[in-house]
Design a protein around this motif. Sequence first.
Motif, short mmCIF file in Angstrom:
data_model
loop_
_atom_site.label_atom_id
_atom_site.label_comp_id
_atom_site.label_asym_id
_atom_site.label_seq_id
_atom_site.Cartn_x
_atom_site.Cartn_y
_atom_site.Cartn_z
N GLU A 1 -8.70 -8.38 -4.31
CA GLU A 1 -9.10 -7.12 -4.91
C GLU A 1 -8.33 -6.01 -4.22
O GLU A 1 -8.14 -6.05 -3.00
CB GLU A 1 -10.61 -6.91 -4.74
CG GLU A 1 -11.15 -5.69 -5.46
CD GLU A 1 -12.68 -5.63 -5.41
OE1 GLU A 1 -13.20 -4.58 -4.97
OE2 GLU A 1 -13.32 -6.63 -5.78
N TYR A 2 -7.86 -5.03 -4.99
CA TYR A 2 -7.07 -3.97 -4.37
C TYR A 2 -7.27 -2.64 -5.09
O TYR A 2 -7.67 -2.60 -6.26
CB TYR A 2 -5.59 -4.34 -4.31
CG TYR A 2 -4.90 -4.59 -5.63
CD1 TYR A 2 -4.04 -3.63 -6.17
CD2 TYR A 2 -5.05 -5.79 -6.32
CE1 TYR A 2 -3.37 -3.86 -7.36
CE2 TYR A 2 -4.38 -6.03 -7.51
CZ TYR A 2 -3.55 -5.06 -8.03
OH TYR A 2 -2.88 -5.29 -9.20
N ARG A 3 -6.99 -1.57 -4.38
CA ARG A 3 -7.15 -0.23 -4.93
C ARG A 3 -5.78 0.34 -5.29
O ARG A 3 -4.82 0.17 -4.56
CB ARG A 3 -7.84 0.69 -3.92
CG ARG A 3 -9.25 0.29 -3.60
CD ARG A 3 -9.93 1.34 -2.74
NE ARG A 3 -11.24 0.87 -2.28
CZ ARG A 3 -12.05 1.59 -1.51
NH1 ARG A 3 -11.70 2.80 -1.10
NH2 ARG A 3 -13.22 1.10 -1.12
N THR A 4 -5.73 1.04 -6.40
CA THR A 4 -4.52 1.70 -6.86
C THR A 4 -4.87 3.14 -7.23
O THR A 4 -6.05 3.50 -7.30
CB THR A 4 -3.95 0.99 -8.11
OG1 THR A 4 -4.72 1.35 -9.25
CG2 THR A 4 -3.97 -0.54 -7.93
N PRO A 5 -3.88 3.97 -7.50
CA PRO A 5 -4.19 5.33 -7.96
C PRO A 5 -4.95 5.35 -9.27
O PRO A 5 -5.56 6.36 -9.64
CB PRO A 5 -2.80 5.96 -8.13
CG PRO A 5 -1.92 5.20 -7.19
CD PRO A 5 -2.44 3.79 -7.22
N ALA B 1 0.82 -1.21 0.00
CA ALA B 1 0.00 0.00 0.00
C ALA B 1 0.85 1.26 0.00
O ALA B 1 0.42 2.31 -0.47
CB ALA B 1 -0.93 0.00 1.21
N GLY B 2 2.06 1.17 0.56
CA GLY B 2 2.93 2.33 0.64
C GLY B 2 3.77 2.54 -0.60
O GLY B 2 3.49 2.03 -1.68
N ALA B 3 4.86 3.30 -0.39
CA ALA B 3 5.69 3.75 -1.49
C ALA B 3 6.98 2.95 -1.58
O ALA B 3 7.27 2.07 -0.75
CB ALA B 3 6.00 5.23 -1.32
N LYS C 1 4.68 1.88 6.24
CA LYS C 1 3.83 1.95 5.04
C LYS C 1 4.76 2.25 3.87
O LYS C 1 4.76 3.34 3.30
CB LYS C 1 2.77 3.03 5.21
CG LYS C 1 1.74 3.10 4.09
CD LYS C 1 0.77 4.25 4.35
CE LYS C 1 -0.27 4.35 3.25
NZ LYS C 1 -1.18 5.51 3.48
N ILE C 2 5.57 1.24 3.51
CA ILE C 2 6.68 1.45 2.60
C ILE C 2 7.26 0.07 2.27
O ILE C 2 7.05 -0.87 3.05
CB ILE C 2 7.75 2.34 3.28
CG1 ILE C 2 8.92 2.65 2.36
CG2 ILE C 2 8.24 1.72 4.59
CD1 ILE C 2 9.93 3.64 2.96
N GLU D 1 4.05 -4.19 -6.93
CA GLU D 1 3.25 -2.98 -7.10
C GLU D 1 3.21 -2.21 -5.79
O GLU D 1 2.86 -2.77 -4.74
CB GLU D 1 1.82 -3.31 -7.53
CG GLU D 1 1.66 -3.65 -8.99
CD GLU D 1 0.21 -3.61 -9.44
OE1 GLU D 1 -0.47 -2.60 -9.14
OE2 GLU D 1 -0.25 -4.59 -10.04
N THR D 2 3.56 -0.94 -5.83
CA THR D 2 3.38 -0.06 -4.68
C THR D 2 2.12 0.78 -4.89
O THR D 2 1.54 0.80 -5.98
CB THR D 2 4.60 0.86 -4.51
OG1 THR D 2 4.82 1.59 -5.73
CG2 THR D 2 5.85 0.04 -4.19
N GLY D 3 1.67 1.44 -3.84
CA GLY D 3 0.41 2.17 -3.93
C GLY D 3 -0.77 1.27 -4.18
O GLY D 3 -1.79 1.69 -4.73
N ALA D 4 -0.64 0.01 -3.75
CA ALA D 4 -1.68 -1.00 -3.99
C ALA D 4 -2.24 -1.46 -2.65
O ALA D 4 -1.62 -2.25 -1.95
CB ALA D 4 -1.11 -2.18 -4.76
#
Length: 539
Positions: free
Chosen positions: A235-239, A38-40, A85-86, A216-219
């Motif tokens: 299922e996941y959210r991305t930008p 989820a992080g960077a 978160k990284i 994948e980051t930001g996921a």
Amino acid sequence: MREKRHYDFIVTGAGSAGCVLAARLSESGKYRVLLLEAGAEDKGFWVHTPLGYPMLFANPRVNWMFDSEPLPELNGRTTYMPRGKILGGTSSINGMVYIRGHPRDYDGWRQRGCAGWDFDNVLPYFRRAEDQSRGADDFHGAGGPLKVSDHQETYSLADAFIEAGVQAGIPANRDFNGDRQEGIGYYQTNTYRGRRWSTAKGYLKPARSRANLDVETGAHVTSIRVEGGVATGIEYRTPHGVAIAHARREVVVAGGVFGSPQLLMLSGIGPADHLQSHGIPVVRDVPTVGANLHDHFYIQLMFRSTEPVTLNDVARSRIRQLKAGLQYVLLRKGVLSTNGIYAGAFVRTDPAFERPDLQINMNAWSVATRTRSGMEPHPFPGFTLSPVHLRPEGRGEVRLKSADPMAPPSIRFKFLTSDYDMRAMIAGVRLVRKISQQGALRRFVAEEMQPGQDCDSQADMEAFVRRLAYANLHPVGTCRMGSDAAAVVDPRLRVNGVGSLRVVDASIMPDIVAGNTNAPTIMIAEKASDMILADARAA
């Protein structure tokens, strides 16, 4: 909604455990692996600088910045819980102290029904992970992905603390991860040549060139897809929107002690009544998901120093900051190359105990304020000695605040709910005072600022602990491993009642280990990767 192609293994969370899993599961090249974070990316000067972790303590770019619910036993206070978160997770923002715990901790797991988790069976995985700067021996490995190093220099204040501990009756110990844990000495750290050595650095970076590994980051994973009692994807959210990925073999949850039970519950796996109260359809009623939450507990005794040998002196001097910066940038040495937690001790609060139940950390700074926004050092030389209770009896829980997957979980600790928990803390305060009064350290002590010598009675000590003690940021246990029907995962870390789904992180610990929890979490992931691959070969 984007459909992703199929993978053999999907790992949710690229923290201390997730990076290990992604590297090991993709190592042969045989299996396609997806790692989601989820992080960077783990970028930034302070991420890789050992003394940079105070700068990450309250940085929302790299930190989930969780808070507990108010605790009645702490006068209604909350306790702040920073989590990574990284890439690298908390191994990218923590204090880098390398401690495994006591061998009997793991023997205790076996006695609780966790076959294969006794110390003799986990030691090979500690050794496999490790690249020990002192070389390999019966307890240590060399050549592994995880760098374990001595401090590059010794420090007068740390030397004095160790000598004072010996004067107080604590035996010297050069290796807390060797043939005995009890004693006092310098810590080793997960650093290398003046740089932080996270699992993102040691495990994931070399693996990212593999064609069979996608990262994948930001996921932000929002749910596990379960069909016919078997996990089939996530299922996941991305930008860029919502995405779905499918798992041919397994979904492996590695979201940490708060994130893993939250994801299970969001996916309908957890206490049925709690899920229904949030309108979540029940896939599998597992009442103990989120239960068994516990952590070490600590209090800080702060001392004004007679000599300008502390990190406070660097923080309040532009000239010293410039000198430290140049020394670090040019040579990778000096205070920025350290974690500032130079030395420690493991002791028993009662001589009748068979192994230590208290850890004492020596920090080369003292703080005037400690808030969720960060820490402010005193404007004069100061240092801190912190007794940490290693075997707390209280057990709390993690629950959902809402069915919104982007909302933080509800974190409910149960600190100081037994007489022993309070006795251990007070014993720690008195032992720290004893150490501070020994000749070797006394010359550095101008005064005890916190709590102050006036705090001496039992009632005063209890009030001090309730007012200023905190969680020690080593939470475990919320997806407890066991062979009983109530366990969340079995000894192969498979979620009970749901096929092709495992949890691999510190949440599976049935009982917390006596020491920092990052190294044990890495060991858990190393062992889990072997079990996952063995099951895949047998399928």
